[in-house]
Design an enzyme around this catalytic site. Structure first.
Site, short mmCIF file in Angstrom:
data_model
loop_
_atom_site.label_atom_id
_atom_site.label_comp_id
_atom_site.label_asym_id
_atom_site.label_seq_id
_atom_site.Cartn_x
_atom_site.Cartn_y
_atom_site.Cartn_z
CG ASP A 302 34.30 -1.29 3.54
OD1 ASP A 302 34.55 -1.71 4.68
OD2 ASP A 302 33.73 -0.20 3.32
CE LYS A 304 31.95 -0.59 6.91
NZ LYS A 304 31.81 -0.56 5.45
CG ASP A 307 29.59 -14.42 12.81
OD1 ASP A 307 29.53 -14.84 13.98
OD2 ASP A 307 28.70 -14.61 11.96
CD GLN A 420 28.86 8.34 4.67
OE1 GLN A 420 28.94 8.31 5.89
NE2 GLN A 420 29.67 7.67 3.89
N GLY A 440 33.35 7.71 -2.39
CA GLY A 440 32.50 6.83 -3.19
C GLY A 440 31.70 7.64 -4.18
O1 LIG Z 1 32.32 4.51 8.74
C1 LIG Z 1 32.24 4.14 7.57
C2 LIG Z 1 32.83 2.97 7.12
C3 LIG Z 1 32.78 2.66 5.79
N1 LIG Z 1 32.14 3.44 4.92
C4 LIG Z 1 32.14 3.03 3.48
O2 LIG Z 1 32.78 4.04 2.71
C5 LIG Z 1 32.07 4.25 1.49
C6 LIG Z 1 31.61 5.68 1.44
O3 LIG Z 1 30.92 5.93 0.27
P1 LIG Z 1 30.28 7.38 -0.09
O4 LIG Z 1 29.53 7.17 -1.36
O5 LIG Z 1 31.44 8.31 -0.24
O6 LIG Z 1 29.38 7.76 1.03
C7 LIG Z 1 30.96 3.24 1.45
O7 LIG Z 1 31.40 2.14 0.73
C8 LIG Z 1 30.77 2.83 2.90
O8 LIG Z 1 30.37 1.49 3.03
C9 LIG Z 1 31.56 4.59 5.34
O9 LIG Z 1 30.99 5.37 4.57
N2 LIG Z 1 31.63 4.92 6.68
#
Ligand SMILES: O=c1ccn([C@@H]2O[C@H](COP(=O)(O)O)[C@@H](O)[C@H]2O)c(=O)[nH]1
EC number: 2.4.2.10
Length: 473
Positions: A302, A304, A307, A420, A440
């Site tokens: 991941d 992302k 650049d 989040q 996660g």
């Molecule tokens: O929009 C996004 C893109 C990537 N992520 C990634 O997913 C996991 C989520 O982890 P949790 O612990 O379930 O919150 C994390 O690695 C982020 O970098 C995202 O959450 N949202």
């Protein structure tokens, strides 16, 4: 006799055999109507059946490419049969109810995923009956994009079908029928005006737009994938019965590998952030790849990328992490423009995939609707590279061959203290269209990660099976 004269003859015949009646009638939905159609009677008139077949044949064969015809049950079934024989094209039959024994198939006949099927129907009002057949065909991975109709009541059916990507062609419209009957003294000017007024005022309710990928199984979608990694991932999900992606956001390589050893059987994808690992080494990568083979999952880094193309191609193929060497797929932003996809495309000799970020799960993120749409558009030219989108909504894209990867999932909806946002499996899969769900901390931070992974796996899979059954709205 030319086509137009034959259409006139058909209109007059339909009136003669009482398939078209004028008076005071009530529609199925309880609305009064001055005109009523009952084309079920045409089976008693072989010359009318022959004329309809001839007209539809001229109409359809001249302009369409198709592999099968399929009649909307029941009135259009004999017409589709005659047309299939005349055109020497295969016919498919849609059941109204699935059999309770044996194959439980809704579509009978032999076909391949991606075959084109032409729909035949007698009368269209709202288009909902045509859409029922279209949806069942699409669930089987067939393309159903054209419908040939004997009579269009001109009450919104054409628009409803078009909004579901079905082009409709009708031999007769209600307006044309009235014109022919009036010209040939079969109805009075007053009746004609009553029908015209009715047409002006009464429109059928709109048919709900369907998003085909919401109802297709992962197996079918694998067949529709143009990216090799998306195909593999769909097949792994179907084989292991899991659409869970574990995000192993830990900083120690030993802890990561220990966790994967425990939960790898329950996931289809392992997502890493290698730049957070404090003791990253090539040994870690070999062990991860070994587990991926043993436990049958794919690896997503991941990263992302965001650049300019040149820098991204170096970040992807060089440096300490040399991601292209071991990750099956990576995430990347569309922000820098198409150059980033050009850089990732062809940077490796083995099959690779890219998940393009079209939306984010975090509160207050700056992605706009226009940015999302442009991102999806940008991906269109890279069908062999793009395995899916990281996004949050079912309408973000339609292509059933690619994957909606959705993060922000926990068993209860909640938020963390850094923005989040978490939605439940039901919301993410059934309402929002998630295909692979990223979890996660919901698993990583649990006391018993294995038990927790099974809970997530079962909850997410249950939602997926409910979704493809179509019985959740
Ligand atoms: O929009 C996004 C893109 C990537 N992520 C990634 O997913 C996991 C989520 O982890 P949790 O612990 O379930 O919150 C994390 O690695 C982020 O970098 C995202 O959450 N949202």
């Amino acid at each position: 006799m030319d086509f137009e004269n034959k259409v006139t003859e058909l209109a007059l015949n339909l009136h003669k055999i009482d398939a078209v009646k004028f008076g005071d009638f009530m529609t199925k939905s309880g609305i009064k109507t001055p005109v009523y159609f009952d084309l079920r009677v045409i089976v008693s008139y072989p010359d009318v059946m022959e004329l309809i077949t001839e007209l539809l044949y001229e109409f359809a064969v001249a302009n369409s490419k198709y592999d099968h015809v399929c009649g909307v049950p029941y009135t259009a079934l004999p017409i589709a049969t005659l047309l299939s024989v005349k055109a020497k094209k295969s016919m498919l039959m849609r059941r109204k109810e699935a059999k309770s024994y044996g194959t439980k198939k809704m579509i009978e006949g032999h076909y391949q995923t991606g075959d084109r099927c032409l729909i035949i129907e007698d009368v269209v009002t709202s288009g909902s009956s045509v859409m029922e057949t279209v949806n069942d065909l699409r669930k089987e991975g067939l393309k159903a994009e054209e419908a040939f109709i004997i009579l269009d009541r001109e009450q919104g059916g054409r628009e409803n079908l078009e909004s579901n990507k079905v082009q409709m062609k009708a031999l007769l419209t209600m307006t044309k029928l009235i014109e022919i009957l009036l010209e040939n003294n079969r109805i009075t000017e007053q009746t004609a005006n009553e029908v015209r007024d009715y047409l002006q005022n009464v429109k059928a309710p709109s048919v709900v737009k369907v998003n085909e990928r919401m109802f297709l199984s992962y197996e079918k979608r694998a067949e529709l994938s143009t990216n090799a990694i998306a195909k593999q991932l769909f097949n792994i999900m179907a084989a292991k019965k899991t659409n869970l992606c574990l995000s192993v956001d830990l900083t120690s390589s030993t802890k990561i590998l220990d966790l994967i050893e425990k939960v790898g059987n329950h996931v289809c994808l392992i997502k890493t952030h290698v730049d957070i690992i404090e003791d990253f080494s090539s040994g870690f990568v070999s062990s991860l790849q070994h587990l991926a083979k043993k436990l049958n999952f794919l690896i997503l880094e991941d990263r992302k990328y965001a650049d300019i193309g040149h820098t991204v191609s170096l970040q992807y193929t060089r440096g300490l992490y040399n991601v292209s060497d071991w990750a099956d797929c990576v995430t990347c932003h569309s922000l820098p423009g198409e150059g980033i996809l050009k850089a990732l495309n062809g940077a490796s000799n083995t099959d690779k995939g890219v998940f393009l970020l079209a939306e984010m799960s975090s509160e207050g993120n700056l992605i706009t609707q226009q940015y999302t749409q442009e991102t999806v558009k940008m991906a269109e030219k890279y069908a062999e590279l793009i395995c899916g989108f990281v996004c949050q909504n079912k309408d973000t894209f339609k292509n059933p061959g690619i994957i909606q990867l959705t993060p922000g999932v926990q068993l209860e909806s909640s938020k963390d203290n850094l923005g989040q946002v978490y939605n439940t499996p039901e919301k993410v899969v059934l309402e929002n269209g998630g295909d692979v769900m990223v979890v996660g901390r919901g698993i990583v931070a649990a006391k018993n990660s294995e038990i927790q992974a099974v809970l997530y796996k079962d909850a997410l899979w249950k939602c997926y099976t409910k979704r493809i059954s179509g019985k959740f709205e």
